[in-house]
Design an enzyme around this catalytic site. Structure first.
Site, PDB file in Angstrom:
ATOM      1  N   HIS A  25       0.842  -1.202   0.000  1.00 41.35           N
ATOM      2  CA  HIS A  25       0.000   0.000   0.000  1.00 41.35           C
ATOM      3  C   HIS A  25       0.880   1.256   0.000  1.00 41.35           C
ATOM      4  CE1 HIS A  25      -3.565   2.471   1.057  1.00 41.35           C
ATOM      5  NE2 HIS A  25      -2.674   3.201   1.702  1.00 41.35           N
ATOM      6  N   GLU A  26       1.822   1.301   0.911  1.00 40.41           N
ATOM      7  CA  GLU A  26       2.683   2.478   0.996  1.00 40.41           C
ATOM      8  C   GLU A  26       3.626   2.566  -0.198  1.00 40.41           C
ATOM      9  OE1 GLU A  26       1.889   4.603   3.047  1.00 40.41           O
ATOM     10  OE2 GLU A  26       0.625   3.380   4.351  1.00 40.41           O
ATOM     11  N   HIS A  35       1.955   4.609  -2.878  1.00 38.04           N
ATOM     12  CA  HIS A  35       2.117   6.047  -2.634  1.00 38.04           C
ATOM     13  C   HIS A  35       3.533   6.488  -2.996  1.00 38.04           C
ATOM     14  CE1 HIS A  35      -1.725   6.419  -0.741  1.00 38.04           C
ATOM     15  NE2 HIS A  35      -1.420   5.728   0.344  1.00 38.04           N
TER      16      HIS A  35
END
Length: 379
Positions: free
Chosen positions: A32-33, A36
């Site tokens: 998920h990170e 980003h």
């Protein structure tokens, strides 16, 4: 049992529960990170920190771009902090950005166009869905896909299927006009259609009959003793009737299967969340870290592929949860950016601050509710 044996037993039990949980959560949070991070870098934003976990740093290093990569003590999430962020929730620090020189400001997150900020924020949940596709596809490619023919071996007494006239030996060929190839297609189609009439086309004695079956929500117990609520028609297949077998898939077929499974679980999860708000689903099914840890340890007993599938399912859930338009979550940021795009300028700092405070209350309330459900689940 002596004291040392007692503590050894406790330690072994803790490891059995914690290690699968940490593995699953770390994989999901990292990807998920990473979404980003990669899109932020691509958009020319400087990344100050990439953290798996919160709280005190346990171990970390600086890369050549000045980003601090670290694992922290509380493994219940993570964050990417960009230049110009006031905190790990990506609240813009506009005062700090105004004090930057032109070179620094060009790499600050709040100074980027609304399109680049939105792309960077959306990349996290999108990475969760990509991870799910990759896991489903990889497991299917290496292990094959277990399938069975849609032939009914038994119809549960007093079930919706029995009331509609479905018989043992019937072959389900279509649901609401959608062709059925495998028995699992029936389970997947029904799983989001509680109390919704379904036109079930069956092949019987060389002919075809269409019956109306309305699935009912029932509570069942899985192989680990956990209670699960879901809609069922009451059809049973056996190894003999359905001729269960393992089909090998090519790389392309595996990717397609991964995408189909990701879409199915996304739709299923979204329907579940919607069902909570409409009252069709019980909110007691919302689980937190304790329940996830318990389920992870149970699933781990089935093998590494099973724990990977659980990671894919949870990755979808986290991706969807982050898209909910609550300030502090990715969806909340995207909501603010949508208003900014429509208005031609950002919402005022006061409005955003109030929004973030409301978001914190909502997120903390959800976490507390989930933990309470976990405690109830344990008892």
């Amino acid at each position: 049992m002596d004291v040392s044996s007692f503590f050894a037993m406790i330690w072994d039990s803790a490891l059995i529960k914690i290690v699968p949980f940490l593995f699953v959560l770390t994989v999901i949070v990292f990807f998920h990170e990473l979404g980003h991070f990669l899109v932020g870098r691509l958009c020319g934003i400087r990344v100050l920190a990439f953290s798996v976990g919160f709280g005190p740093e346990l171990v970390g290093f600086n890369d050549s771009h000045g980003t601090r990569w670290k694992f922290c003590a509380i493994p219940l999430g993570g964050y990417v902090k960009f230049l110009g962020d006031e905190n790990v929730a990506s609240t813009p620090d506009r005062a700090a950005v105004e004090k930057m020189d032109d070179a620094e400001r060009s790499m600050a997150f709040p100074a980027k166009s609304v399109g680049r900020r939105a792309a960077t924020v959306a990349a996290g949940p999108i990475a969760n869905f990509i991870l799910a596709i990759a896991i489903f596809a990889g497991v299917a490619y290496f292990n094959g896909r277990v399938v069975g023919d849609p032939v009914v071996a038994e119809v549960r007494a007093e079930s919706p299927a029995a009331e509609a006239g479905v018989l043992a030996g019937d072959r389900i060929v279509a649901l609401d006009g959608n062709p059925v190839a495998y028995f699992s297609d029936i389970l997947e189609y029904v799983s989001t259609r509680a109390d919704v009439p379904i036109a079930v086309e069956v092949e019987r004695a060389g002919g075809r009959v269409t019956l109306q079956v309305t699935p009912r929500t029932v509570t069942q117990t899985d192989g680990f003793g956990n209670e699960i609520k879901g809609p069922l028609m009451g059809l049973v297949a056996t190894r003999e009737s359905a001729a269960f077998r393992t089909e090998k898939l090519s790389a392309l077929q595996s990717i397609r299967y991964g995408a189909e499974q990701t879409w199915f679980f996304t739709h299923h999860t979204a329907s579940f969340i919607g069902g909570i708000f409409t009252g069709n689903q019980g909110a007691e099914q919302i689980g937190g870290p304790i329940r996830i840890a318990g389920i992870s340890s149970q699933v781990a007993t089935l093998g590494f592929s099973a724990i990977l599938i659980l990671a894919a399912q949870l990755s979808i859930s986290i991706g969807l949860l982050n898209l909910v338009p609550i300030p502090m979550l990715d969806g909340g940021h995207l909501l603010f950016y949508a208003f900014e795009a429509l208005r031609g300028r950002p919402l005022s700092e006061k409005v955003q601050e109030v929004g973030f405070r409301i978001g914190i209350v909502l997120v903390l309330s959800l976490m507390l509710f989930a933990v309470w459900n976990d405690i109830t689940w344990l008892t």
